[in-house]
Design an enzyme around this catalytic site. Structure first.
Site, mmCIF file in Angstrom:
data_model
loop_
_atom_site.group_PDB
_atom_site.id
_atom_site.type_symbol
_atom_site.label_atom_id
_atom_site.label_comp_id
_atom_site.label_asym_id
_atom_site.label_seq_id
_atom_site.Cartn_x
_atom_site.Cartn_y
_atom_site.Cartn_z
ATOM 1 C CG ASP A 840 4.397 -0.973 7.437
ATOM 2 O OD1 ASP A 840 4.910 -0.494 8.453
ATOM 3 O OD2 ASP A 840 3.176 -1.178 7.308
ATOM 4 C CD GLU A 883 0.465 1.326 8.484
ATOM 5 O OE1 GLU A 883 -0.723 1.558 8.182
ATOM 6 O OE2 GLU A 883 0.810 0.742 9.526
#
Length: 968
Positions: A840, A883
């Site tokens: 992430d 993301e």
């Protein structure tokens, strides 16, 4: 209570339960031996004047008050008052009469007369005035006693239907009674009458005026008539009229009845309740528990409990599991410290005010000398039959056949005159535990002092001693426990590791194990292994401090405490102590069960004992409490009756006797039930099963409500069963069969028709399609090659689009999930070489917020490009969403962690011109290994949890699930 229908009904109701309770109930020799409880308007009664009491076949108890009828299930009251459903025309209720077929007649003010059967009410024609009593004779005719008016007869026509009433007697009548198919008797304001269909004959009471008011009638078990009047009570056997007790000749008797043991009970206008024994009369009044001295009603339920209605509430008299012996029974003091069985059912009891002998429920002083009035702490019996008596301030005495003589005190070698434990071992040596150490006296008289200062004794304050099967003496102190070996060595046993245990109050010795009652629960020492296990708060016991542990030889330990007694299973205790079970089930006994006090004393021994005859005795702060556990076992084996109390669908109350079909779309079905027993109602346990929805029984502990939501259409049967703890489950006689109707489109015939219509339509479409295909066959043959090529190219584009992320060109979540699922299956069972990392981008929201989503997309593409270039086959990288990226690594856990760290460092080197150096690109990585994962979802979940930990620990780091799990 008149004999009427209720007396014959009580013979029928719960026949087996009566037998069980007969063995459960201890003999009550005095009215003061009863355990008493009172209910008033503060406890749920609608009014404190209880005019009548009845019990229906299903087991419910009913109470008539001036504010309606209260139904009691052992836990709570349900009120029935004036409304159109019940047919009660006025809340004021005067009489209740239980009948066969689970029927209950209700009569009261304004001539109210109604019949309840199960959930249904059948209002009857209003009577001439206040209904005092109702009687249904053996032919089904209805006799009604009216205040100030007399007796009226309604002939039976059909079920629950009666003809026009006719007056039989024109004198205000209070009670009616009939024994089997014999004559009907009436208690009136002007005396006693025998009634026929068209004739009323007075029966004179000897030695009183003919117009003397008769208030109540009933029958004894031989069929003799019992009569309550304003001038005493009478017995009439059909030939002779005999007065009960001349001393009651001027008393107004309001109720009269015979109990199951043949004793006569009389309610009075202002003197309370009297019980006539075989040679005495006893009273219960406001001085010993009755709420008010005016008695309005009396009833003995099928469990043997006696209910007394007064102007200030209802009193229940019952025999409790425990019997308490106090100063009122001859005990020299109520604060008991120690108890010892000496022969048969004979106990010697040490109290703060001296020594008593208890036998057959009565106590007497053990000796007349001053020494017998010492504060007694401990007892022990010698092989010779003498009893050693340890005192608080005068050392040790010997007691034998009523004589007390001093044995030893501080002046003659005892380290302290406060003696809390005494033990005579198998070799005849006498051990005296004091607050200043232990004194051992062998058979030759030689003394040995054992203290903390001259040995390994943990502390000088000694509270318990016992001998194990190896001949070793166990010594319990205020700072731990020690073993005295035959060699004279003392070994301290560490117990503090178990919840910080310190005080040892008592022992129970069995082959291979020593049980210790401590301030941190019950500990078990394994003699062969030298290990300690225990049962305390972590195991589910609600208390820490246990004073004594006693085995009842029926499979249970009894643990004493300041908050009552806790009963646990013997086998279950061993399993918890061994670590096989995490928690222990228990039963709790306190003052509500007849104990003199919740405070069961400890700190000296023995304070709780069991006898060979099966009795158990406990020293409490208010007398000696005794119990015979076999009585509980017999009670628990009874199969409890269960009733359905309420059924509602989507909040709408329904009658389960009438409504068997529920409308389509029912979202919530709620069923309330109750086990009807009044001895220990709070301990009843339940299980339910909805046949058609559940295959197994659902154990509900003490919960009395079952809820079901979104049940599909169909036929169901709800079953409920009840039991006492450790008892047998009932036969699930309470059931509710019902059907939830389908919507019209859910009906089978509609669905079948729809299916056939669909089949016909499809067939027509197929035929039409075949015809079209034939017409276009030539054209299609010419185009097939071009179309095939075009379709192949299009399919490849679609396949790529469905599995590729359009922004980064990486595999998307769908493709990755398929890959993970297949790799997980192929890797099994070598899952240790299958690893999953979830990546992430840190603080990505700040990129979007500060620089725009376009820059955010640029950052995602840079990270994706780096990952794609770095991760090589057979490993695979994918954009998982937003993301987040995932990497599937086929390698060892160590290699996977190395790769992740490399990725972490590589991402940190990425430069994005659009950020102008104002934001560093970093990532957080959660890594999990598939070794112990049962499926790929578990692997995903663990990687996600590891990612969460990485973020929590500051981001820009790699966290492995197995590592932080090991750290705890």
């Amino acid at each position: 209570m008149p004999y009427r229908l209720t007396h014959s009904l009580s013979r029928f109701l719960f026949g087996l339960l009566c037998c069980v309770c007969a063995t459960f109930t201890y003999a009550v020799t005095s009215v003061n031996d009863y355990f008493t409880e009172v209910w008033t308007s503060h406890d749920g009664l609608p009014h404190n004047s209880v005019n009548a009491i009845a019990q229906t076949e299903d087991g419910y108890l009913w109470f008539a008050t001036w504010e309606g009828v209260a139904r009691y299930n052992g836990i709570s009251f349900t009120l029935f008052s004036r409304d159109a459903t019940t047919g009660i025309v006025d809340a004021g209720t005067r009489t209740l009469v239980a009948s066969s077929n689970n029927q209950l007649w209700v009569g009261g003010a304004r001539g109210g007369l109604t019949l309840r059967e199960g959930f249904n009410w059948y209002p009857q024609d209003v009577a001439q005035g206040l209904v005092n009593d109702i009687l249904e004779d053996h032919q089904g005719n209805l006799w009604i006693a009216i205040e100030g008016e007399g007796v009226f007869l309604r002939p039976h026509l059909s079920e629950k239907s009666y003809g026009a009433e006719q007056k039989v007697l024109g004198i205000g009548t209070y009670r009616l009674a009939q024994y089997k198919d014999g004559p009907i008797f009436a208690a009136t304001e002007q005396g006693l009458y025998r009634l026929g269909s068209d004739l009323a004959t007075p029966l004179l009471l000897p030695d009183v005026a003919p117009e003397t008011r008769v208030n109540d009638l009933s029958f004894d078990h031989q069929g003799a008539l019992l009569i309550a009047s304003d001038l005493g009570a009478w017995h009439y056997d059909g030939q002779n009229m005999k007065r009960y007790r001349n001393e009651l000749s001027n008393s107004t008797i309001t109720t009269i009845a015979e109990d199951n043991s043949g004793l006569i009970w009389l309610g009075t206008l202002n003197k309370g309740l009297a019980r006539l024994g075989f040679d005495q009369i006893e009273f219960i009044n406001t001085s010993n528990g009755l709420p008010n001295n005016r008695v309005l009603s009396w009833y003995q339920d099928v469990e043997g409990s006696i209910w007394v209605g007064t102007n200030a509430g209802v009193l229940r008299l019952r025999s409790a599991p425990f019997t308490s012996i106090t100063q009122a029974d001859g005990l020299v003091g109520n604060f008991t410290r120690t108890v010892l069985p000496i022969s048969g059912e004979r106990f010697i009891v040490g109290t703060s005010q001296g020594l008593s002998v208890v036998e057959d429920g009565k106590a007497s002083p053990a000796a007349s000398s001053y020494s017998a009035r010492q504060s007694i702490l401990s007892l022990a019996q010698s092989i010779s039959g003498k009893v050693y008596v340890g005192t608080q301030r005068a050392g040790v005495y010997e007691w034998f056949n009523g004589d007390m003589s001093p044995l030893i005190n501080r002046a003659s070698g005892l380290p302290s005159d406060e003696v809390r434990a005494i033990y005579e071992d198998s070799k005849g040596a006498l051990w005296l535990g004091t607050t200043s150490g232990v004194l051992k006296i062998d058979t030759s008289g030689e003394q040995q002092l054992i203290t903390q200062e001259n040995s390994n004794l943990p502390d000088n304050y000694v509270m318990a001693m016992a001998e194990d099967l190896l001949g070793r003496i166990w010594i319990g102190t205020a700072e731990g426990v020690a073993i005295y070996h035959a060699s004279g060595d003392i070994e301290e046993i560490p117990i503090a590791d178990f919840e910080g245990a310190q005080y040892v109050f008592g022992f129970y010795i069995e082959p291979g194990f020593v049980w210790m009652a401590t301030d941190r629960g019950l500990l078990r020492y394994d003699v062969s292994q030298g290990t300690i296990g225990g049962i305390g708060k972590p195991s589910g016991l609600p208390i820490d401090k246990i004073f004594q542990v006693v085995y009842d030889h029926m499979g249970s330990f009894w643990l004493t405490s300041n908050r009552g007694i806790w009963k646990i299973g013997y086998v279950e205790a061993h399993r918890v102590a061994s670590g096989e079970l995490n928690s222990i089930d228990f039963e709790h006994f306190d003052e509500a069960d007849g104990m003199g006090s919740d405070q069961v004393n400890g700190g000296s021994t023995p304070a709780a004992v069991s006898t060979r005859q099966g009795d158990m005795a406990f020293a409490t702060a208010n007398g000696l409490s005794t119990i015979r556990p076999t009585s509980l076992k017999q009670l628990y084996q009874y199969r409890l009756p269960v009733v359905l109390e309420r059924v509602d669908a989507d909040g709408v109350l329904i009658n389960p006797q009438k409504i068997r079909t529920l409308e389509p779309g029912v979202n919530r079905l709620r069923i309330r039930f109750a086990g009807l027993s009044y001895i220990m109602s709070q301990r009843i346990q339940y299980q339910t099963k909805l046949v058609g929805f559940e295959d197994e029984w659902n154990y509900r502990e003490s919960q009395t409500v079952a809820e079901y939501t979104n049940l599909p259409p169909g036929k169901y049967e709800f079953l409920v069963s009840a039991r006492y703890p450790y008892g047998a489950w009932s036969n699930a006689d309470a059931s509710y069969q019902f059907e939830i109707l389908p919507f019209w489109w859910q009906r089978i015939e509609v669905q079948a028709l729809a299916f056939l219509t669909l089949v016909a339509l499809l067939a027509s479409l197929v035929l039409w399609r075949i015809r079209v295909l034939k017409l276009r066959q030539v054209y299609l043959a010419q185009q097939i090659e071009l179309k095939t090529q075009a379709l192949r190219e299009q399919s490849e584009r679609y396949e790529k689009q469905s599995k590729e992320d359009p922004l980064t060109g990486l595999s998307n979540r769908r493709a990755f999930d398929e890959k993970l699922r297949s790799d997980f299956i192929l890797a099994f069972p070598l899952l240790s070489h299958l690893n999953l990392a979830i990546i992430d981008i840190d603080h990505f929201k700040q990129v979007n917020d500060r620089f725009s989503h376009i820059v955010g997309d640029e950052v995602i593409k840079l990270v994706a490009s780096y990952l794609d270039a770095t991760v090589i086959e057979p490993n695979q990288v994918a954009r998982w969403g937003g993301e987040e990226f995932t990497v599937l690594l086929h390698c060892s856990p160590e290699e996977a962690k190395r790769i992740c760290k490399k990725l972490l460092e590589g991402v940190a080197q990425i430069e994005c011109p659009s950020l102008d150096g104002a934001f560093d690109i970093t990532v957080s990585i959660g890594l999990a290994n598939g070794l112990v994962c049962k499926d790929y979802q578990t692997l995903l979940k663990r990687a996600d949890q590891a990612l969460y930990i990485a973020k929590e620990n500051g981001r820009n780091r790699v966290e492995c699930f197995d590592e932080f799990k090991a750290r705890g």
